[in-house]
Design a protein around this motif. Sequence first.
Motif, PDB file in Angstrom:
ATOM      1  N   VAL A 120       5.381  -4.305 -19.731  1.00 35.67           N
ATOM      2  CA  VAL A 120       4.327  -3.869 -18.823  1.00 35.67           C
ATOM      3  C   VAL A 120       4.963  -3.299 -17.559  1.00 35.67           C
ATOM      4  O   VAL A 120       5.946  -3.847 -17.035  1.00 35.67           O
ATOM      5  N   ALA A 121       4.410  -2.194 -17.059  1.00 35.81           N
ATOM      6  CA  ALA A 121       4.845  -1.590 -15.798  1.00 35.81           C
ATOM      7  C   ALA A 121       3.910  -2.045 -14.687  1.00 35.81           C
ATOM      8  O   ALA A 121       2.681  -1.983 -14.835  1.00 35.81           O
ATOM      9  N   GLN A 122       4.470  -2.506 -13.602  1.00 38.14           N
ATOM     10  CA  GLN A 122       3.687  -3.032 -12.485  1.00 38.14           C
ATOM     11  C   GLN A 122       4.098  -2.335 -11.199  1.00 38.14           C
ATOM     12  O   GLN A 122       5.292  -2.191 -10.916  1.00 38.14           O
ATOM     13  N   CYS A 123       3.111  -1.898 -10.414  1.00 42.64           N
ATOM     14  CA  CYS A 123       3.388  -1.256  -9.129  1.00 42.64           C
ATOM     15  C   CYS A 123       3.686  -2.345  -8.101  1.00 42.64           C
ATOM     16  O   CYS A 123       2.806  -3.139  -7.744  1.00 42.64           O
ATOM     17  N   LEU A 124       4.921  -2.378  -7.637  1.00 40.33           N
ATOM     18  CA  LEU A 124       5.336  -3.402  -6.685  1.00 40.33           C
ATOM     19  C   LEU A 124       4.910  -3.045  -5.262  1.00 40.33           C
ATOM     20  O   LEU A 124       4.401  -3.888  -4.523  1.00 40.33           O
ATOM     21  N   THR A 125       5.116  -1.793  -4.860  1.00 41.55           N
ATOM     22  CA  THR A 125       4.686  -1.305  -3.543  1.00 41.55           C
ATOM     23  C   THR A 125       4.121   0.097  -3.690  1.00 41.55           C
ATOM     24  O   THR A 125       4.610   0.895  -4.507  1.00 41.55           O
ATOM     25  N   ASP A 126       3.105   0.405  -2.910  1.00 43.26           N
ATOM     26  CA  ASP A 126       2.557   1.757  -2.883  1.00 43.26           C
ATOM     27  C   ASP A 126       3.458   2.677  -2.085  1.00 43.26           C
ATOM     28  O   ASP A 126       4.396   2.238  -1.406  1.00 43.26           O
ATOM     29  N   LEU A 127       3.178   3.964  -2.150  1.00 45.91           N
ATOM     30  CA  LEU A 127       3.953   4.937  -1.383  1.00 45.91           C
ATOM     31  C   LEU A 127       3.827   4.634   0.108  1.00 45.91           C
ATOM     32  O   LEU A 127       2.719   4.454   0.632  1.00 45.91           O
ATOM     33  N   GLY A 128       4.963   4.575   0.780  1.00 44.31           N
ATOM     34  CA  GLY A 128       4.976   4.278   2.206  1.00 44.31           C
ATOM     35  C   GLY A 128       6.292   4.667   2.834  1.00 44.31           C
ATOM     36  O   GLY A 128       7.257   5.011   2.144  1.00 44.31           O
ATOM     37  N   GLY A 129       6.348   4.609   4.155  1.00 38.82           N
ATOM     38  CA  GLY A 129       7.538   5.032   4.892  1.00 38.82           C
ATOM     39  C   GLY A 129       8.282   3.910   5.563  1.00 38.82           C
ATOM     40  O   GLY A 129       9.109   4.173   6.442  1.00 38.82           O
ATOM     41  N   SER A 130       8.029   2.656   5.175  1.00 35.93           N
ATOM     42  CA  SER A 130       8.708   1.522   5.787  1.00 35.93           C
ATOM     43  C   SER A 130       9.748   0.972   4.821  1.00 35.93           C
ATOM     44  O   SER A 130       9.384   0.377   3.786  1.00 35.93           O
ATOM     45  N   PRO A 131      11.039   1.137   5.110  1.00 34.80           N
ATOM     46  CA  PRO A 131      12.057   0.614   4.191  1.00 34.80           C
ATOM     47  C   PRO A 131      12.058  -0.907   4.100  1.00 34.80           C
ATOM     48  O   PRO A 131      12.335  -1.470   3.036  1.00 34.80           O
TER      49      PRO A 131
END
Length: 433
Positions: free
Chosen positions: A147-158
């Motif tokens: 299963v593929a899971q989105c860990l973080t959405d697109l963002g600019g904070s490293p």
Amino acid sequence: MEHRGINNGDGKRLNREEEEEEDEEEEEENGRGLDAWERAYADDRSWEALQEDEHGMLRPIDNKALHHAQYRRRLRTLASTSVGARIQKGLIRYLYIVVDLSRAAAEMDFKPSRMAVVAKQIEAFIREFFDQNPLSQVGLVTIKDGVAQCLTDLGGSPESHIKALMGKLECSGDSSLQNALDLVHDYLCQIPSYGHREVLIIYSALSTCDPGDIMETIQKCKKSKIRCSVIGLSAEMFICKYLCQETGGLYSVALDEGHLKELVLEHAPPPPAIAEFAIANLIKMGFPQRAAEGVVSICSCHKEAKFGGGYTCPRCKGRVCELPTECRICGLTLVSSPHLARSFHHLFPVTPFNDVSTSTFPNNPHHKLPKNCFGCQQNLRDPGGKPGPCVVCPNCKQHFCLDCDIYIHESLHNCPGCESFRQSKAASGTMEE
């Protein structure tokens, strides 16, 4: 006759044993008798080979590894600069990093494990990515148990990406390349046309357990202009190579931890833009102001009340926590002026410096090597007075050490010699007026 034959056999056996002992001694002397894992750490005993410089400070005798690493980085800079002079690059990138956390990531051919090494390199890559692409955004996706899971959405904070990744380092099950591609495709299809859609997959497994036809998924990614690149940790796989060929990405297999670091960091500079995206167009952007410290407001990012800090959208007056990002209320792209300034060096990169041949200075009295580096003022000569390795700017003819060369091309993005020449020229023109 029989007794003599037995003696000859014994003599041959003794000679063979002596030769084997000599070969073992030679291998031990040359370091070839060590196991593979021992040879990897043979060069770490640097305290056994030390000497003093002209100031009485200790420094290692053999700097060959450092010079080679610097030379490889200079070659990559030279290649990217020569390409960037003719090909337009995408400065607004939307990148999803797909990390394989199947049971194959628990293998220990990379010490201490593939998972630990990959997490370390991804952390370094995220920081380098935002340093070179301040207008871009990154998201994380993991694969495990098919299963593929989105860990973080697109963002600019490293920091948010790194914190989320370090908290989910668990390996289990099989890997599914198709599920990961379907997930990132659904997210990247919502990206505006001016954004460059990219996927970087760090794949540990030697197989993929997919619910459908992965070829259709690859063609779907190709149609959506999603550039997919794969870095393998095991062996070359046809499906990964085919994916990269169809979408215009890069496919490579890491040999060791150092090679993996080089392969990952190669994706930090912006790649050449796809022909359809290379058309110039205008993008609406907002420059938000820093919110007051003592004000309580509702954050549009986290949907909760926060005290002080943050930024205020100039269009809808909504509050966001970090830049760059898109306003969750009105959809305006929010950036700061330093972000635009830091993206400038990709359009006009610093000219690569030329290597200085130290053998020409003793024979040519007209070309004398300066004593100090123009950047850091460090001595360019060895303790014996011989010229050391250095480079020269082809425009201002100033000499720099190898450390300054790397710093100028990878961090500063301006030649100090050329900038000082422009300032002195402008000052002289003002005095003449």
